[in-house]
Structure formats: structure tokens, C-alpha cells
Design an enzyme around this catalytic site. Structure first.
Site, PDB file in Angstrom:
ATOM      1  N   ASP A   8      22.438  50.152  18.499  1.00 40.08           N
ATOM      2  CA  ASP A   8      22.777  49.957  19.546  1.00 40.08           C
ATOM      3  C   ASP A   8      23.141  49.067  20.495  1.00 40.08           C
ATOM      4  O   ASP A   8      22.934  47.606  20.057  1.00 40.08           O
ATOM      5  CB  ASP A   8      21.724  50.625  20.584  1.00 40.08           C
ATOM      6  CG  ASP A   8      22.005  51.216  21.937  1.00 40.08           C
ATOM      7  OD1 ASP A   8      23.141  51.603  22.148  1.00 40.08           O
ATOM      8  OD2 ASP A   8      20.964  51.499  22.749  1.00 40.08           O
ATOM      9  N   ASN A  10      26.759  48.191  21.466  1.00 35.53           N
ATOM     10  CA  ASN A  10      28.220  47.983  21.060  1.00 35.53           C
ATOM     11  C   ASN A  10      28.946  47.903  22.193  1.00 35.53           C
ATOM     12  O   ASN A  10      29.954  46.940  22.574  1.00 35.53           O
ATOM     13  CB  ASN A  10      28.943  49.031  20.087  1.00 35.53           C
ATOM     14  CG  ASN A  10      28.301  48.846  18.906  1.00 35.53           C
ATOM     15  OD1 ASN A  10      27.515  48.109  18.418  1.00 35.53           O
ATOM     16  ND2 ASN A  10      28.801  49.989  17.803  1.00 35.53           N
ATOM     17  N   ASN A  56      25.917  61.749  21.672  1.00 31.23           N
ATOM     18  CA  ASN A  56      27.093  61.217  21.807  1.00 31.23           C
ATOM     19  C   ASN A  56      28.609  61.875  21.957  1.00 31.23           C
ATOM     20  O   ASN A  56      29.532  61.315  22.557  1.00 31.23           O
ATOM     21  CB  ASN A  56      27.346  60.207  20.722  1.00 31.23           C
ATOM     22  CG  ASN A  56      26.312  59.046  20.563  1.00 31.23           C
ATOM     23  OD1 ASN A  56      25.818  58.299  19.589  1.00 31.23           O
ATOM     24  ND2 ASN A  56      25.674  58.672  21.743  1.00 31.23           N
TER      25      ASN A  56
HETATM   26  C1  IPE Z   1      21.624  55.629  20.107  1.00 27.34           C
HETATM   27  O1  IPE Z   1      22.232  55.146  21.048  1.00 27.34           O
HETATM   28  C2  IPE Z   1      22.440  56.604  19.260  1.00 27.34           C
HETATM   29  C3  IPE Z   1      23.118  55.628  18.299  1.00 27.34           C
HETATM   30  C4  IPE Z   1      22.861  54.374  17.921  1.00 27.34           C
HETATM   31  C5  IPE Z   1      24.088  56.107  17.429  1.00 27.34           C
HETATM   32  P1  IPE Z   1      22.622  55.713  22.465  1.00 27.34           P
HETATM   33  O2  IPE Z   1      23.495  54.634  23.292  1.00 27.34           O
HETATM   34  O3  IPE Z   1      23.572  57.054  22.436  1.00 27.34           O
HETATM   35  O4  IPE Z   1      21.210  56.045  22.959  1.00 27.34           O
HETATM   36  P2  IPE Z   1      20.781  56.234  24.654  1.00 27.34           P
HETATM   37  O5  IPE Z   1      21.755  57.106  25.516  1.00 27.34           O
HETATM   38  O6  IPE Z   1      20.819  54.919  25.119  1.00 27.34           O
HETATM   39  O7  IPE Z   1      19.310  56.672  24.578  1.00 27.34           O
HETATM   40  C1  IPE Z   2      26.044  52.334  19.873  1.00 27.79           C
HETATM   41  O1  IPE Z   2      26.529  51.485  20.856  1.00 27.79           O
HETATM   42  C2  IPE Z   2      26.842  53.018  19.082  1.00 27.79           C
HETATM   43  C3  IPE Z   2      27.061  54.532  19.436  1.00 27.79           C
HETATM   44  C4  IPE Z   2      26.084  55.139  20.102  1.00 27.79           C
HETATM   45  C5  IPE Z   2      28.028  55.094  18.894  1.00 27.79           C
HETATM   46  P1  IPE Z   2      26.502  52.146  22.285  1.00 27.79           P
HETATM   47  O2  IPE Z   2      28.297  52.530  22.312  1.00 27.79           O
HETATM   48  O3  IPE Z   2      25.758  52.973  22.810  1.00 27.79           O
HETATM   49  O4  IPE Z   2      26.468  50.810  23.120  1.00 27.79           O
HETATM   50  P2  IPE Z   2      25.936  50.727  24.682  1.00 27.79           P
HETATM   51  O5  IPE Z   2      24.527  51.151  24.732  1.00 27.79           O
HETATM   52  O6  IPE Z   2      26.936  51.655  25.572  1.00 27.79           O
HETATM   53  O7  IPE Z   2      26.210  49.256  24.769  1.00 27.79           O
HETATM   54 MG    MG Z   3      23.724  52.938  23.584  1.00 26.03          MG
END
Ligand code: IPE
Ligand code: IPE
Ligand code: MG
Length: 231
Positions: A8, A10, A56
Site C-alpha cells: 500500500d 503507491n 479497487n
Molecule cells: C489494499 O489497499 C489493497 C491492496 C494493497 C491491493 P487499499 O489502498 O485498497 O486499501 P484501503 O482502501 O486503504 O483500505
Molecule cells: C496500493 O497503493 C496499490 C493498490 C491498491 C493497487 P494505493 O494505490 O492504494 O496507494 P495509496 O494508498 O492511494 O497511497
Molecule cells: Mg491504498
């Protein structure tokens, strides 16, 4: 040992640098490659990466498309390496909702690596623990041979996406969020959880080894009592 990663942060990594979110995802994919090397070096037999949750799919279409392309490219690029290093590849989640090209790349990799047992790499794609339970229940109820009155957990887990995998011992989540976000909820019943504030694109060998070290000093009682206090 089975280590699972909730990759998480990115998007926030990119935003903090004034970059578009997809730059964070691109960098995140490179980190998976680096971490796999550490997994191999340390003889960790099972590694699972949460790459895309079923929730997602509620993100903007452009981000979803970018991610799906990234996954496909990643899997195609490492096909050869996985075979050389004897990595058995699996994917968990509802794969039927993924773009067809990605499904084909996954299928190919699963087939090409099915004979390996040295390392087990699993990617969670369109995965959600609640959907997994529904998927399992549907298949269980369709099986007329199930002895419902004597059903055990060992019977039930054969219907989960993870049926061939041991439960995770350690779950590492980056980015400072302290939640599981619908990841392996049943399988993590006795997993040790490790949270770091580092965003996934900055996660590295040093951080990973810190997590392993921390795991090493934990006492996993699994509901029992410590032998030393058992007098
Ligand atoms: C969890 O991250 C899913 C992945 C790392 C693929 P999210 O960014 O989707 O989670 P929440 O929404 O912060 O709980
Ligand atoms: C994790 O990073 C990757 C996926 C869930 C695909 P995020 O895209 O959730 O990054 P943040 O949490 O918005 O920083
Ligand atoms: Mg995230």
C-alpha cells in the site's frame, strides 16, 4: 514460512513527489522484483502479494487500466525468470473479471510453473476475503457429497482460493494503515501482523529484514499457553 504483503501507499508516494499516481504503481512493481530476490535469499518458501482488491475496481477507469496493463507486462516479463528459478506461480481472486489478456498471461504462467516447488509466488488480483467466502460457499453447496453435519475447517478450506497454500505466518502492510482491507481474513487468523509507515515504493531489503527480525522474537501461542509457564 509464508510471508504476505499488502503493498500500500503507491499513490501517496507519487503524490508526495508531485507525480501522477501511476508512477507510484510502476515503481511499486519494481519493488516486488527486489523483494522476491530477498525472499529467495532468505529461503522463504511462500510469498503472497496483494496487488488489487475487489474493492479497487471502484477506482477511476484510467487507474484500473494502467494497473491491469502493468500486471500483464510484469507477468510476461518474468515468465522466463520464474521458470529458471523454479518459482511456482499462483493467482488468487476472481480472475474471471480481469481483462482477457491478463487472464491468458496468468493461465500461461500457472501452467508453465505448475511442476515447481522451490518457491511459491502468489498474486492476489481482484481478491476480497468476503467474495472468497461466497465463492467457497457456492461451490461447497453445489457438492452434494458434503457431509454438512460433520463439516470441519479442513474440509471448508479446500474451497478457498488458497487451498494449496499454508496460512500466512507474517503479513506486512506498508504505508502506515493498520488494517487488513479484506485480505486473507480467515487465513490470517493466527498470522503475525507487521505495519510500517514506509510507502510500498520505498520498501526495501532493510525494511523487510526488520520485519522478519521482529517476527522472530514474537511468541506464537496459537491459543495454547507458554510451556515455561505451564507448571
Ligand atoms: C489494499 O489497499 C489493497 C491492496 C494493497 C491491493 P487499499 O489502498 O485498497 O486499501 P484501503 O482502501 O486503504 O483500505
Ligand atoms: C496500493 O497503493 C496499490 C493498490 C491498491 C493497487 P494505493 O494505490 O492504494 O496507494 P495509496 O494508498 O492511494 O497511497
Ligand atoms: Mg491504498
Amino acid at each position: 514460512m509464508h510471508v504476505a504483503f499488502i503493498m500500500d501507499g503507491n499513490g501517496r508516494w507519487a503524490q508526495a513527489r508531485g507525480l501522477p499516481r501511476h508512477e507510484g504503481h510502476r515503481r511499486g512493481a519494481a519493488v516486488v522484483k527486489k523483494i522476491l530476490r530477498v525472499v529467495e535469499k532468505n529461503g522463504i518458501k511462500y510469498a503472497t502479494f496483494f496487488a488489487f482488491s475487489s474493492e479497487n475496481f471502484s477506482r477511476p477507469e484510467s487507474e484500473i487500466n494502467f494497473l491491469m496493463n502493468l500486471f500483464e507486462k510484469f507477468l510476461k516479463k518474468y515468465n522466463k525468470t520464474f521458470c529458471e528459478k523454479e518459482v511456482r506461480f499462483r493467482a488468487i481472486g476472481d480472475l474471471s473479471q480481469l481483462p482477457i489478456n491478463l487472464q491468458l498471461a496468468i493461465e500461461k504462467l500457472i501452467q508453465n510453473t505448475a511442476c515447481f516447488d522451490k518457491f511459491h509466488l502468489t498474486i492476489a488480483l481482484n481478491y476480497g476475503a468476503r467474495s472468497e467466502v461466497i465463492y467457497a460457499m457456492r461451490n461447497l453447496l453445489k457438492n452434494k457429497n458434503v457431509d454438512v453435519d460433520n463439516l470441519t475447517w479442513e474440509d471448508f478450506e479446500q474451497y478457498l482460493y488458497t487451498k494449496d497454500l499454508p496460512d500466512p505466518d507474517l503479513i506486512i502492510r506498508t504505508s502506515g494503515e493498520q488494517r487488513l482491507s479484506n485480505f486473507l481474513l480467515l487465513q490470517s487468523a493466527y498470522a503475525e501482523l507487521y505495519f510500517t509507515k514506509t510507502y510500498w515504493p520505498d520498501f526495501d531489503e532493510k525494511e523487510f529484514l526488520l520485519a522478519i527480525e521482529d517476527y522472530g522474537i514474537r511468541e506464537r501461542r496459537m491459543g495454547k499457553i507458554n510451556d515455561k509457564t505451564n507448571n
